[in-house]
Scaffold this motif. Structure first.
Motif, mmCIF file in Angstrom:
data_model
loop_
_atom_site.group_PDB
_atom_site.id
_atom_site.type_symbol
_atom_site.label_atom_id
_atom_site.label_comp_id
_atom_site.label_asym_id
_atom_site.label_seq_id
_atom_site.Cartn_x
_atom_site.Cartn_y
_atom_site.Cartn_z
ATOM 1 N N ILE A 91 -10.736 22.122 50.004
ATOM 2 C CA ILE A 91 -10.416 23.064 48.908
ATOM 3 C C ILE A 91 -11.463 22.664 47.630
ATOM 4 C CG2 ILE A 91 -8.729 23.534 46.965
ATOM 5 C CD1 ILE A 91 -6.516 22.702 48.906
ATOM 6 N N ASN A 92 -12.174 23.933 47.419
ATOM 7 C CA ASN A 92 -13.167 23.707 46.122
ATOM 8 C C ASN A 92 -12.525 23.969 44.800
ATOM 9 O OD1 ASN A 92 -15.135 23.714 47.888
ATOM 10 N ND2 ASN A 92 -15.689 25.928 48.081
ATOM 11 N N CYS A 93 -12.607 23.059 43.852
ATOM 12 C CA CYS A 93 -11.850 22.964 42.749
ATOM 13 C C CYS A 93 -12.736 22.651 41.606
ATOM 14 C CB CYS A 93 -10.611 22.038 42.937
ATOM 15 S SG CYS A 93 -11.405 20.267 43.391
ATOM 16 N N ALA A 94 -12.236 23.078 40.575
ATOM 17 C CA ALA A 94 -13.198 22.913 39.152
ATOM 18 C C ALA A 94 -12.468 21.390 38.737
ATOM 19 C CB ALA A 94 -12.946 23.816 38.160
ATOM 20 N N ASP A 95 -11.343 21.108 38.728
ATOM 21 C CA ASP A 95 -10.634 19.887 37.901
ATOM 22 C C ASP A 95 -10.227 19.251 39.284
ATOM 23 O OD1 ASP A 95 -9.092 17.912 36.963
ATOM 24 O OD2 ASP A 95 -8.462 19.320 35.290
ATOM 25 N N LEU A 96 -11.346 18.064 39.506
ATOM 26 C CA LEU A 96 -11.065 17.326 40.661
ATOM 27 C C LEU A 96 -9.694 16.271 40.446
ATOM 28 C CD1 LEU A 96 -12.317 16.673 43.533
ATOM 29 C CD2 LEU A 96 -13.620 14.988 42.673
ATOM 30 N N ASP A 97 -9.634 15.779 39.297
ATOM 31 C CA ASP A 97 -8.635 14.755 38.981
ATOM 32 C C ASP A 97 -7.047 15.606 38.994
ATOM 33 O OD1 ASP A 97 -10.367 12.737 38.691
ATOM 34 O OD2 ASP A 97 -10.818 13.194 36.518
ATOM 35 N N ALA A 98 -7.086 16.735 38.349
ATOM 36 C CA ALA A 98 -5.596 17.604 38.510
ATOM 37 C C ALA A 98 -5.365 17.811 40.026
ATOM 38 C CB ALA A 98 -5.800 18.503 37.792
ATOM 39 N N MET A 99 -6.408 18.066 40.513
ATOM 40 C CA MET A 99 -5.992 18.563 41.968
ATOM 41 C C MET A 99 -5.669 17.503 43.040
ATOM 42 S SD MET A 99 -5.975 21.851 42.349
ATOM 43 C CE MET A 99 -7.043 22.323 43.742
ATOM 44 N N ALA A 121 -2.541 13.760 58.357
ATOM 45 C CA ALA A 121 -3.459 14.958 58.206
ATOM 46 C C ALA A 121 -4.293 14.236 56.961
ATOM 47 C CB ALA A 121 -2.654 16.205 57.602
ATOM 48 N N ASN A 122 -5.482 14.974 56.818
ATOM 49 C CA ASN A 122 -6.317 14.702 55.619
ATOM 50 C C ASN A 122 -6.542 16.155 54.894
ATOM 51 O OD1 ASN A 122 -6.824 12.088 56.159
ATOM 52 N ND2 ASN A 122 -8.571 12.605 57.628
ATOM 53 N N LEU A 123 -6.777 15.915 53.652
ATOM 54 C CA LEU A 123 -7.237 17.313 52.740
ATOM 55 C C LEU A 123 -8.088 16.528 51.946
ATOM 56 C CD1 LEU A 123 -6.435 20.021 51.886
ATOM 57 C CD2 LEU A 123 -4.908 18.731 50.095
ATOM 58 N N SER A 124 -9.269 17.420 51.957
ATOM 59 C CA SER A 124 -10.631 17.180 50.954
ATOM 60 C C SER A 124 -10.524 18.041 49.906
ATOM 61 C CB SER A 124 -11.708 16.878 51.853
ATOM 62 O OG SER A 124 -11.841 16.304 53.002
ATOM 63 N N LEU A 125 -11.208 17.335 48.842
ATOM 64 C CA LEU A 125 -11.223 18.292 47.426
ATOM 65 C C LEU A 125 -12.754 18.155 47.123
ATOM 66 C CD1 LEU A 125 -8.095 16.913 45.490
ATOM 67 C CD2 LEU A 125 -8.431 19.193 46.947
ATOM 68 N N GLN A 126 -13.443 19.141 46.991
ATOM 69 C CA GLN A 126 -14.706 19.424 46.537
ATOM 70 C C GLN A 126 -14.874 20.002 45.168
ATOM 71 O OE1 GLN A 126 -17.665 20.066 49.702
ATOM 72 N NE2 GLN A 126 -18.012 21.945 48.401
ATOM 73 N N ARG A 127 -15.477 19.342 44.198
ATOM 74 C CA ARG A 127 -15.794 19.651 42.862
ATOM 75 C C ARG A 127 -16.868 21.063 42.983
ATOM 76 N NH1 ARG A 127 -14.957 17.353 38.455
ATOM 77 N NH2 ARG A 127 -15.461 15.080 39.272
ATOM 78 N N SER A 128 -16.323 22.023 42.562
ATOM 79 C CA SER A 128 -17.499 23.307 42.586
ATOM 80 C C SER A 128 -18.166 23.292 41.349
ATOM 81 C CB SER A 128 -16.390 24.629 42.943
ATOM 82 O OG SER A 128 -17.063 25.669 42.627
ATOM 83 N N ARG A 129 -19.294 23.484 41.640
ATOM 84 C CA ARG A 129 -20.458 23.698 40.345
ATOM 85 C C ARG A 129 -20.339 24.995 39.696
ATOM 86 N NH1 ARG A 129 -21.489 18.807 39.750
ATOM 87 N NH2 ARG A 129 -22.485 17.308 41.470
ATOM 88 N N THR A 130 -19.779 26.128 40.367
ATOM 89 C CA THR A 130 -19.855 27.201 39.960
ATOM 90 C C THR A 130 -18.107 27.738 40.035
ATOM 91 O OG1 THR A 130 -19.844 28.116 41.951
ATOM 92 C CG2 THR A 130 -21.856 28.068 40.851
#
Length: 124
Positions: free
Chosen positions: A10-18, A47-56
């Protein structure tokens, strides 16, 4: 070994909140909590879920979503909304396909689907 799903990203802006939301929602442990992280894997038994900080700014919300299976839809929807999810719609058009659409804290949509215990545990 054949191919398998290793993680949904999941692309996200707030990595900590997510990280807080998805870790609590699915009982997953983050690979790191470093404030400088751009990518985190949330690991679990099944399962694994990955979070990726989006620069845009994150757009195109419906390109990815999760279907979460449970035999306690009402309880899980209540738990997830208490964690910060927003209820979008309860779909019951087909008696064999009952699901509630929720949005996570950054408005990514996911579904909480009614499934019997046998399917949830991989027996069905």
């Amino acid at each position: 070994m054949g191919i398998r799903i290793g993680s949904t990203v999941i692309n996200c802006a707030d990595l900590d909140a997510m990280t807080r939301f998805w870790s609590a929602a699915l009982a997953l442990a983050p690979s790191s909590a470093d404030p400088g992280d751009d990518f985190r894997v949330l690991r679990g038994d099944r399962a694994n879920l990955s979070l990726q900080r989006s620069r845009t700014p994150v757009t195109a919300r419906d390109q990815m979503h999760l279907d979460l299976y449970t035999d306690d839809q009402e309880g899980e929807v209540a738990r997830l909304t208490a964690l910060g999810a927003r209820r979008v719609e309860h779909v019951t058009d087909d008696p064999e396909d009952d699901y509630v659409i929720l949005a996570d804290p950054e408005q990514n949509l996911f579904c909480v689907c009614v499934k019997p215990t046998e399917v949830v545990e991989g027996k069905g």
